[in-house]
Design a protein around this motif. Structure first.
Motif, PDB file in Angstrom:
ATOM      1  N   GLU A 119      43.504  56.768  25.227  1.00 33.04           N
ATOM      2  CA  GLU A 119      42.535  57.198  24.222  1.00 33.04           C
ATOM      3  C   GLU A 119      41.526  58.205  24.760  1.00 33.04           C
ATOM      4  N   ILE A 120      41.394  58.288  26.078  1.00 31.01           N
ATOM      5  CA  ILE A 120      40.375  59.183  26.633  1.00 31.01           C
ATOM      6  C   ILE A 120      40.959  60.341  27.415  1.00 31.01           C
ATOM      7  N   THR A 121      42.186  60.217  27.911  1.00 29.55           N
ATOM      8  CA  THR A 121      42.770  61.276  28.745  1.00 29.55           C
ATOM      9  C   THR A 121      42.941  62.526  27.899  1.00 29.55           C
ATOM     10  N   GLY A 122      42.460  63.644  28.447  1.00 29.83           N
ATOM     11  CA  GLY A 122      42.573  64.929  27.778  1.00 29.83           C
ATOM     12  C   GLY A 122      41.443  65.211  26.796  1.00 29.83           C
ATOM     13  N   ARG A 123      40.596  64.250  26.557  1.00 34.35           N
ATOM     14  CA  ARG A 123      39.471  64.477  25.658  1.00 34.35           C
ATOM     15  C   ARG A 123      38.201  64.834  26.456  1.00 34.35           C
ATOM     16  N   HIS A 124      37.210  65.367  25.760  1.00 35.41           N
ATOM     17  CA  HIS A 124      35.998  65.837  26.460  1.00 35.41           C
ATOM     18  C   HIS A 124      35.012  64.689  26.644  1.00 35.41           C
ATOM     19  N   HIS A 125      34.197  64.828  27.657  1.00 37.23           N
ATOM     20  CA  HIS A 125      33.152  63.844  27.975  1.00 37.23           C
ATOM     21  C   HIS A 125      32.218  63.606  26.793  1.00 37.23           C
ATOM     22  N   ALA A 126      32.118  64.541  25.873  1.00 32.61           N
ATOM     23  CA  ALA A 126      31.181  64.421  24.750  1.00 32.61           C
ATOM     24  C   ALA A 126      31.494  63.219  23.875  1.00 32.61           C
ATOM     25  N   MET A 127      32.705  62.657  23.974  1.00 35.33           N
ATOM     26  CA  MET A 127      33.028  61.473  23.173  1.00 35.33           C
ATOM     27  C   MET A 127      32.204  60.250  23.595  1.00 35.33           C
ATOM     28  N   PHE A 128      31.610  60.322  24.787  1.00 41.40           N
ATOM     29  CA  PHE A 128      30.857  59.177  25.289  1.00 41.40           C
ATOM     30  C   PHE A 128      29.337  59.300  25.052  1.00 41.40           C
ATOM     31  N   VAL A 129      28.874  60.400  24.465  1.00 39.65           N
ATOM     32  CA  VAL A 129      27.449  60.601  24.253  1.00 39.65           C
ATOM     33  C   VAL A 129      27.176  60.746  22.765  1.00 39.65           C
ATOM     34  N   ALA A 130      25.927  60.602  22.394  1.00 36.26           N
ATOM     35  CA  ALA A 130      25.530  60.740  20.994  1.00 36.26           C
ATOM     36  C   ALA A 130      25.729  62.177  20.542  1.00 36.26           C
ATOM     37  N   PRO A 131      26.039  62.376  19.264  1.00 37.26           N
ATOM     38  CA  PRO A 131      26.329  63.738  18.775  1.00 37.26           C
ATOM     39  C   PRO A 131      25.172  64.709  18.997  1.00 37.26           C
ATOM     40  N   ASP A 132      23.957  64.269  18.806  1.00 36.01           N
ATOM     41  CA  ASP A 132      22.839  65.188  18.979  1.00 36.01           C
ATOM     42  C   ASP A 132      22.700  65.633  20.421  1.00 36.01           C
ATOM     43  N   ILE A 133      23.053  64.737  21.361  1.00 37.36           N
ATOM     44  CA  ILE A 133      23.009  65.120  22.777  1.00 37.36           C
ATOM     45  C   ILE A 133      24.122  66.106  23.088  1.00 37.36           C
ATOM     46  N   ALA A 134      25.317  65.836  22.555  1.00 35.27           N
ATOM     47  CA  ALA A 134      26.468  66.718  22.818  1.00 35.27           C
ATOM     48  C   ALA A 134      26.235  68.118  22.279  1.00 35.27           C
ATOM     49  N   ALA A 135      25.441  68.238  21.208  1.00 32.08           N
ATOM     50  CA  ALA A 135      25.201  69.550  20.608  1.00 32.08           C
ATOM     51  C   ALA A 135      24.012  70.270  21.226  1.00 32.08           C
TER      52      ALA A 135
END
Length: 469
Positions: A56-72
């Motif tokens: 579920e996580i391989t190949g995806r970006h680290h942003a999946m683990f942080v809140a959307p406002d932080i990722a943006a």
């Protein structure tokens, strides 16, 4: 031999590195990224902590683990740009699990460089510190509530022993502070009531003291006037004493004059008696002369013409003797009357002397009394002068006391105002009405490992700087 030793050393180093790697992998959450943040792989601890599987996580970006406002945020982009540039980042970070909950990790992002010095991947080693973090946030919540005046607040004890000890210390401090502020509230209320009573009493005392000062001032003026009057009376009594003394002296002189007059009247009476005797003798001589003249006339008649001249002389002598006898009788009668009048005058003068003696005695008594009155008036004047001086000093002291009472009244009013201010300040603290609740027992500790998404979002702080990544 040399190369064997060297090879053995290299082998031992490889074994140590493998041991360390195994320890880190078994105790820490480890995940590897490409320099741009794409997930390469994660160990079991990481997957268990966030609830994902490897696929579920391989190949995806680290942003999946942080809140959307932080990722943006621009800071998040800079965060990965610094890692790609080879800069290490260490701190505590909030991370969102698969089910939406937020956990906190203590992590180090370490760039791994290739032979050419460029970053080929980023390795993150992390430890779940959610329990510690939420325990500290719980204590922070208690401190914030206490800063708002809520002394009844108590924190839940963390599973982390050191944080639990800190929470227990907070609860004990809050309990003691609640008890102390409760006591201060009661004391401030009592102080306020006492200050109000003191202020009221000081106001009443100030009014009474002012009235007393005014009355004492009027009394001092009246005593001063009385002192002046008594001084005048003393001076008048002294003058009267002098006048009475002079009157006594004059009465004594009059008494002596009366005595002299009585003596002179007595001498006049004696002289009148002597004159009466002489007049009696003249009367006898006139009687004898008359007899002789009568006899001479008889003898002249017998002589006839020869005795006619002698008869005429005898007749004239007889006439003179008769007139002398008549004059002597009149003088005797006058002397008798004069004697009676002199006797009456002597009696009157004697009675006048007795009356003058009584007057002199009375004047002496009056003089003695007036002397006593004058002496008493002088003493009263002296005493009143001392009283006047004492009342003046008392008036000054009373005026000073009145000023002090006014200052005390002002101070008591200030004390009442300060007590009211203290009461208002203490009233800002809530939960001081009764005994403080006991600290949360250890058996009631609530685990914070997997908090709900909503509550986690409520208790976690907003994104600030690099620590939010």
């Amino acid at each position: 031999m040399f190369f064997r030793s060297k090879a053995a050393t290299a082998g031992a180093q490889d074994d140590s590195a493998k041991i360390i790697a195994d320890v880190v992998d078994s105790t820490q959450a480890v995940i590897r990224f490409k320099p741009d943040g794409t997930v390469l792989a994660a160990n079991g601890n990481f997957l268990t902590a966030l609830g994902y599987s490897q696929e579920e996580i391989t190949g995806r970006h680290h942003a999946m683990f942080v809140a959307p406002d932080i990722a943006a945020s621009p800071e998040y982009q800079t965060f990965w740009a610094d890692l790609a540039a080879g800069r290490v980042n260490t701190g505590q970070f909030p991370r969102v699990t698969k089910d939406g909950a937020t956990i906190w990790i203590q992590a180090t992002y370490a760039p791994v460089k290739g032979p050419d010095g460029t970053v080929v991947q980023v390795v993150k080693v992390a430890t779940d510190v959610t329990v510690r973090r939420l325990g500290l946030q719980e204590i922070a919540r208690g401190l914030e509530a206490m800063s708002q005046g809520d002394l009844a607040v108590r924190v839940k004890l963390s599973e982390q022993p050191d944080i639990a000890a800190l929470g227990a210390a907070f609860n004990r401090s809050a309990e003691q502070l609640q008890t102390a502020i409760g006591a201060v509230t009661q004391v401030s209320g009592a102080v306020g009531r006492t200050a109000d009573e003191i202020s009221k009493a000081a106001g009443d005392l100030s009014q009474r003291t002012e009235s007393q000062a005014a009355t004492l001032e009027e009394t001092a003026a009246a005593i001063e006037e009385l002192t002046s009057t008594v001084h005048s009376a003393a001076e008048g009594a002294g003058k009267v004493e002098g006048i009475v003394s002079e009157a006594k002296t004059a009465a004594e002189r009059s008494g002596r004059v009366v005595e002299d007059a009585v003596a002179a009247m007595s001498q006049i009476e004696s002289s009148s008696e002597e004159i009466a005797k002489i007049i009696g003798m003249i009367d006898d001589i006139a009687f004898q002369t008359n007899l002789l003249a009568l006899n001479a006339g008889v003898e002249a008649a017998r002589a006839g013409d020869a005795g006619r001249g002698f008869a005429v002389v005898a007749s004239e002598v007889r006439a003179l003797a008769q007139r002398s006898a008549g004059a002597a009788g009149e003088i005797k009668q006058l002397i008798s009357e004069s004697k009676q009048q002199v006797a009456s005058g002597v009696d009157l003068v004697g009675r006048t002397g007795e009356e003058l003696k009584q007057i002199i005695e009375s004047v002496g008594t009056i003089s003695t009394h007036i002397s006593g009155i004058a002496t008493g008036a002088k003493e009263q004047a002296t005493s009143l002068s001392e009283i006047n001086q004492g009342v003046s000093q008392l008036d000054q002291v009373t005026q000073q006391n009145a000023a002090m009472v006014e200052e005390t009244s002002a101070a008591s009013q200030q004390l009442s105002s300060d007590a009211g201010q203290l009461t208002r300040e203490v009233s800002k603290f809530s939960g001081c009405g009764g005994a403080a609740p006991a600290a949360t027992p250890r058996a009631e500790v609530i685990a914070f490992r997997r908090p709900a998404a909503d509550s986690a979002q409520d208790t976690l702080p907003a994104a600030q700087g690099w620590e939010d990544f």
